[in-house]
Design a protein around this motif. Structure first.
Motif, PDB file in Angstrom:
ATOM      1  N   LEU A  29      -2.651  -2.077   6.834  1.00 56.54           N
ATOM      2  CA  LEU A  29      -3.206  -1.134   5.864  1.00 56.54           C
ATOM      3  C   LEU A  29      -2.585  -1.332   4.481  1.00 56.54           C
ATOM      4  CD1 LEU A  29      -3.349   2.130   8.016  1.00 56.54           C
ATOM      5  CD2 LEU A  29      -5.301   1.018   6.917  1.00 56.54           C
ATOM      6  N   SER A  30      -1.276  -1.553   4.437  1.00 50.70           N
ATOM      7  CA  SER A  30      -0.597  -1.735   3.147  1.00 50.70           C
ATOM      8  C   SER A  30      -1.120  -2.977   2.434  1.00 50.70           C
ATOM      9  CB  SER A  30       0.916  -1.813   3.333  1.00 50.70           C
ATOM     10  OG  SER A  30       1.306  -3.038   3.921  1.00 50.70           O
ATOM     11  N   GLU A  75      -4.485  -5.252  -1.902  1.00 46.95           N
ATOM     12  CA  GLU A  75      -5.552  -6.136  -2.376  1.00 46.95           C
ATOM     13  C   GLU A  75      -6.640  -5.348  -3.084  1.00 46.95           C
ATOM     14  OE1 GLU A  75      -6.818  -8.165   1.125  1.00 46.95           O
ATOM     15  OE2 GLU A  75      -4.989  -9.396   1.282  1.00 46.95           O
ATOM     16  N   GLN A  76      -6.998  -4.196  -2.525  1.00 48.69           N
ATOM     17  CA  GLN A  76      -8.000  -3.340  -3.168  1.00 48.69           C
ATOM     18  C   GLN A  76      -7.511  -2.877  -4.540  1.00 48.69           C
ATOM     19  OE1 GLN A  76      -8.435  -0.598   0.333  1.00 48.69           O
ATOM     20  NE2 GLN A  76     -10.594  -0.669  -0.216  1.00 48.69           N
ATOM     21  N   GLN A  99      -1.865   8.209   4.362  1.00 50.94           N
ATOM     22  CA  GLN A  99      -1.920   7.986   2.913  1.00 50.94           C
ATOM     23  C   GLN A  99      -2.672   6.695   2.602  1.00 50.94           C
ATOM     24  OE1 GLN A  99       2.152   8.092   1.479  1.00 50.94           O
ATOM     25  NE2 GLN A  99       2.558  10.003   2.566  1.00 50.94           N
ATOM     26  N   PHE A 100      -2.379   5.627   3.351  1.00 51.36           N
ATOM     27  CA  PHE A 100      -3.053   4.353   3.135  1.00 51.36           C
ATOM     28  C   PHE A 100      -4.549   4.453   3.451  1.00 51.36           C
ATOM     29  CE2 PHE A 100       1.143   1.960   3.644  1.00 51.36           C
ATOM     30  CZ  PHE A 100       1.197   1.618   2.301  1.00 51.36           C
ATOM     31  N   VAL A 101      -4.893   5.178   4.493  1.00 49.88           N
ATOM     32  CA  VAL A 101      -6.312   5.340   4.847  1.00 49.88           C
ATOM     33  C   VAL A 101      -7.067   6.045   3.725  1.00 49.88           C
ATOM     34  CG1 VAL A 101      -7.913   6.505   6.408  1.00 49.88           C
ATOM     35  CG2 VAL A 101      -5.952   5.279   7.344  1.00 49.88           C
ATOM     36  N   LEU A 102      -6.486   7.119   3.201  1.00 42.68           N
ATOM     37  CA  LEU A 102      -7.120   7.847   2.094  1.00 42.68           C
ATOM     38  C   LEU A 102      -7.227   6.972   0.854  1.00 42.68           C
ATOM     39  CD1 LEU A 102      -5.403  11.343   2.470  1.00 42.68           C
ATOM     40  CD2 LEU A 102      -7.833  10.853   2.745  1.00 42.68           C
TER      41      LEU A 102
END
Length: 306
Positions: free
Chosen positions: A135-136, A141-142, A197-200
């Motif tokens: 996820l990190s 990258e995003q 937090q990463f998902v959001l």
């Protein structure tokens, strides 16, 4: 409660003065300038300066409320340390704060003409797993693409973010940079698990990137559809506006006009035309004999030679 902040141990008080924030959410590890002007917030600041310079920053649910009560504030905020205070001529205070840790409010009361909160410090989530690592990487990258598409965020931010090793600090740092609504950033602040937090962040970044791509496409379509005559009229209008603003009716103005004329009458690749147009506008704002003007002039000549 003691927390580890960077390279120091900080003792966080459980009862702190509150500063309600309009239209902003401050995250841990972030240094942020605040403008404090309401009487009760000035009282809270003064109290903080005699209590280890600690404050609880809580975002308001509505920025239009001038005298917020407990129900007007979010229940999760950030304990911050005052780094610098500057009194402005109009009586307001410019305050530089550093976010230390998330905190959850137990109760809020009004005492001595300021709001005070009893709180619980939320320890950062130090957990690690393959899913968190994935996820990190995805969010990083995003975020890199988001910065590339968003001209309002300097590239230096990417360098700073890339050097962060702790997942929770990485998530907070990226969240602080996203230009998003307060309620959405508050959702990230209230997500105590770093995976959440990463998902959001991934959801928000995906949405923002799609919007930025659409904006870019619309801008490109508008440029392509602009006829030569419209382009010339637009450039002439821009030149006149620049001259009127700067009073440039001398040789520098003639030079800029000559470059614009060459740009209008010549045939150039679209990327070269757009860049030359941008640099000519920069040149029009510069002092004729400055070193920077010479560099820009040479660059425009190189573009027009393509």
């Amino acid at each position: 409660m003691k927390i580890r902040h960077s390279t120091e141990d900080v003792d966080i008080k459980t009862l702190l003065p509150v500063i309600p924030l309009r239209d902003v959410v401050v995250f841990p590890h972030m240094i942020y300038p605040l403008l404090i002007g309401r009487k009760f917030t000035i009282n809270a600041l003064q109290e903080a300066m005699i209590q280890d310079k600690q404050l609880l920053l809580l975002a308001q649910r509505s920025s239009t409320v001038d005298n917020p009560k407990a129900t007007d504030l979010y229940n999760v905020g950030v304990v911050a340390r005052v780094l610098q205070v500057m009194k402005m001529p109009n009586g307001t205070f410019k305050v530089l704060v550093e976010g230390l840790a998330r905190a959850e409010v137990i109760t809020i009361s009004k005492t001595n003409n300021y709001l005070a909160a009893k709180l619980i410090v939320v320890a950062p989530d130090e957990s690690s797993s393959r899913e968190t690592e994935a996820l990190s990487r995805s969010v990083s990258e995003q975020f890199a693409e988001y910065v590339r598409l968003n001209r309002r965020i300097p590239d230096e931010v990417l360098v700073a973010v890339a050097s962060i090793e702790k997942y929770h600090q990485l998530a907070d740092s990226i969240a602080a940079q996203i230009l998003h609504k307060v309620e959405n950033k508050q959702r990230i602040l209230e997500a105590f698990a770093v995976k959440d937090q990463f998902v959001l962040l991934s959801e928000m970044l995906h949405e923002e990137i799609e919007i930025l791509k659409i904006e870019q496409k619309i801008d490109g379509t508008a440029r392509e559809s602009m006829s030569k005559s419209n382009r010339e009229a637009y450039l002439q209008h821009q030149l006149k506006a620049i001259k009127d603003e700067l009073g440039q009716m001398d040789d520098a103005g003639a030079e800029v006009e000559d470059l614009l004329t060459r740009l209008q009458t010549g045939t150039y690749p679209e990327h070269a035309r757009a860049k030359a147009e941008e640099e000519i506008k920069r040149l029009a704002r510069m002092h004729t004999f400055s070193a920077e003007a010479g560099v820009v002039r040479g660059y425009v000549e190189w573009l027009l030679a393509l």
